[in-house]
Design an enzyme around this catalytic site. Structure first.
Site, PDB file in Angstrom:
ATOM      1  CB  SER A 106       1.443  -5.317   1.346  1.00  0.00           C
ATOM      2  OG  SER A 106       2.526  -4.510   1.013  1.00  0.00           O
ATOM      3  CG  HIS A 138       4.381  -6.007  -3.198  1.00  0.00           C
ATOM      4  ND1 HIS A 138       3.442  -5.203  -3.797  1.00  0.00           N
ATOM      5  CD2 HIS A 138       4.365  -5.687  -1.886  1.00  0.00           C
ATOM      6  CE1 HIS A 138       2.890  -4.420  -2.889  1.00  0.00           C
ATOM      7  NE2 HIS A 138       3.434  -4.690  -1.709  1.00  0.00           N
ATOM      8  CG  HIS A 191       5.986   0.517  -2.384  1.00  0.00           C
ATOM      9  ND1 HIS A 191       6.237  -0.814  -2.666  1.00  0.00           N
ATOM     10  CD2 HIS A 191       4.740   0.566  -1.856  1.00  0.00           C
ATOM     11  CE1 HIS A 191       5.173  -1.536  -2.321  1.00  0.00           C
ATOM     12  NE2 HIS A 191       4.249  -0.726  -1.835  1.00  0.00           N
ATOM     13  CE1 TYR A 244       9.171   0.061   0.677  1.00  0.00           C
ATOM     14  CE2 TYR A 244       7.195   1.416   0.705  1.00  0.00           C
ATOM     15  CZ  TYR A 244       7.795   0.172   0.715  1.00  0.00           C
ATOM     16  OH  TYR A 244       7.027  -0.960   0.777  1.00  0.00           O
ATOM     17  CD  GLU A 245       9.711  -1.597  -3.829  1.00  0.00           C
ATOM     18  OE1 GLU A 245      10.185  -2.645  -4.255  1.00  0.00           O
ATOM     19  OE2 GLU A 245       8.584  -1.165  -4.176  1.00  0.00           O
ATOM     20  CB  ALA A 251      -1.570  -3.522   3.455  1.00  0.00           C
ATOM     21  CG  MET A 301       4.393   3.518   3.494  1.00  0.00           C
ATOM     22  SD  MET A 301       5.757   2.463   4.045  1.00  0.00           S
ATOM     23  CE  MET A 301       5.384   2.280   5.790  1.00  0.00           C
ATOM     24  CB  SER A 302       1.458   2.079  -2.215  1.00  0.00           C
ATOM     25  OG  SER A 302       0.197   1.642  -1.747  1.00  0.00           O
ATOM     26  CG  ASN A 362      -0.804  -1.491  10.934  1.00  0.00           C
ATOM     27  OD1 ASN A 362      -0.777  -1.803   9.726  1.00  0.00           O
ATOM     28  ND2 ASN A 362      -0.397  -0.314  11.362  1.00  0.00           N
ATOM     29  CG  HIS A 378       5.984  -5.933   5.376  1.00  0.00           C
ATOM     30  ND1 HIS A 378       4.979  -5.142   4.858  1.00  0.00           N
ATOM     31  CD2 HIS A 378       6.319  -6.787   4.364  1.00  0.00           C
ATOM     32  CE1 HIS A 378       4.730  -5.491   3.601  1.00  0.00           C
ATOM     33  NE2 HIS A 378       5.526  -6.495   3.276  1.00  0.00           N
TER      34      HIS A 378
END
Ligand SMILES: O=P(O)(O)O[C@H]1O[C@H](CO)[C@@H](O)[C@H]1O
Length: 310
Positions: A33, A64, A89, A91-92, A119, A224-225, A248, A282
């Site tokens: 990301s 992306h 990902h 989740y997409e 990230a 998440m990846s 973060n 994000h």
């Protein structure tokens, strides 16, 4: 009857679009990301949009792009490299086979060393935002028990082992080069750290309790990846390294102030200030990616130059 493999048609399209000196990349880069600018250290660049390639999905996440960038890195003739500008990902809504399809194509093109970036949220309180973490291991809850292991199902090739060991998933050769490259580039000692990546499905960011749980389970960062890509790259026989940029904090000290106690204080006539929980977005993630893009780019380019290419 088995359905025809899409690999051949993807490879044919690439062969038709690329000059021969770029068609057999040695090194692959996956841009996380906000990190697509990693590929700006490539020269003689040829970009191929994912939309031109069978089997590729479309990256729908901001930060992306959806293209493969082929080019050269390093002095002289240069080392042929391919960068994925954007990943998929689960989740997409992408199937896991789509998430890892580009990694299989990279393997078929001849990529031997894969540098994956992402990230991540920091779980280890010693990791400041902006730290680049060289991943030494992972913790993949969706892999261990659920239906999200990318190797579930029939084997994609009889040449692959059925049971892929992951104790050596993160190449010691490449990790060593990361620290040597950081030294070469005169990075501060704390610019580059080591740690364990926890993979979660997202797309929700973690609750404080989930963050503490993952930390207690031994993870330093969460994202998440990446893990499906690592697993498939290992199955394909590549050396893999992951560089994770902490964007973060997830585990924030002192986030549980008791509302019960606050109400008691209020009833006793004392001034009350209700706690405000910090939240991540994000946009914050992308902003840190932009701040650290140059350092990440230099690091990745230097590592690639240091890989022995015989
Ligand atoms: O892992 P990459 O693709 O770098 O992206 C990270 O950033 C997004 C959340 O902000 C999630 O997709 C997370 O995995």
């Amino acid at each position: 009857m088995t359905s025809p493999s899409p690999y051949a048609s993807t490879l044919d399209v690439l062969a038709g679009l690329l000059p021969p000196h770029l068609l057999q990349p040695r090194v692959g880069i996956v841009c996380g990301s906000g990190l697509s600018t990693l590929a700006s250290s490539l020269r003689d660049v040829h970009e191929v949009p994912y939309s031109a390639l069978d089997g590729f999905g479309k990256s729908t996440v901001e930060g992306h792009k959806s293209a493969l960038a082929f080019g050269l890195i390093g002095p002289g003739e240069g080392i042929p490299v391919v960068a994925m500008l954007g990943r998929f990902h689960p989740y997409e809504g992408h199937k896991l086979s789509t998430v890892v399809y580009p990694i299989r194509i990279l393997a078929k093109l001849g990529v031997r060393d894969l540098i994956i970036t992402n990230a991540s949220g920091g779980l280890n309180p010693n990791l400041a935002v902006g730290t680049i973490v060289v991943i030494q291991d992972h913790l993949a809850l969706p892999n261990l028990t659920g239906p999200l292991n990318p190797l579930l199902g029939p084997q994609t090739s009889p040449d692959h082992p059925r049971f892929v060991p992951l104790s050596d998933a993160y190449s010691t050769k490449l990790r060593r080069l990361a620290f040597l490259a950081a030294h070469d580039l005169s990075f501060d000692d704390d610019a580059l750290a080591e740690g364990v990546y926890a993979w979660v499905s997202g797309p929700t960011y973690e609750t404080p309790a989930e963050g503490r749980f993952l930390r207690a389970a031994g993870a330093d960062v969460v994202g998440m990846s990446t893990v499906p890509e690592v697993v498939v790259a290992k199955e394909e026989g590549m050396e893999v390294m992951v560089l994770s940029l902490v964007t973060n904090p997830v585990v924030i000290p002192d986030t549980y102030r008791s509302i019960k106690e606050e109400v008691k204080a209020e009833l006793a006539g004392k001034p009350v200030e209700l706690p405000v929980m910090p939240v991540v977005s994000h946009d914050d993630v992308l902003a840190v990616g932009r701040q650290k893009a140059e350092a990440m780019k230099q690091l990745v380019a230097r590592i690639i130059e240091m890989i022995p290419h015989v």
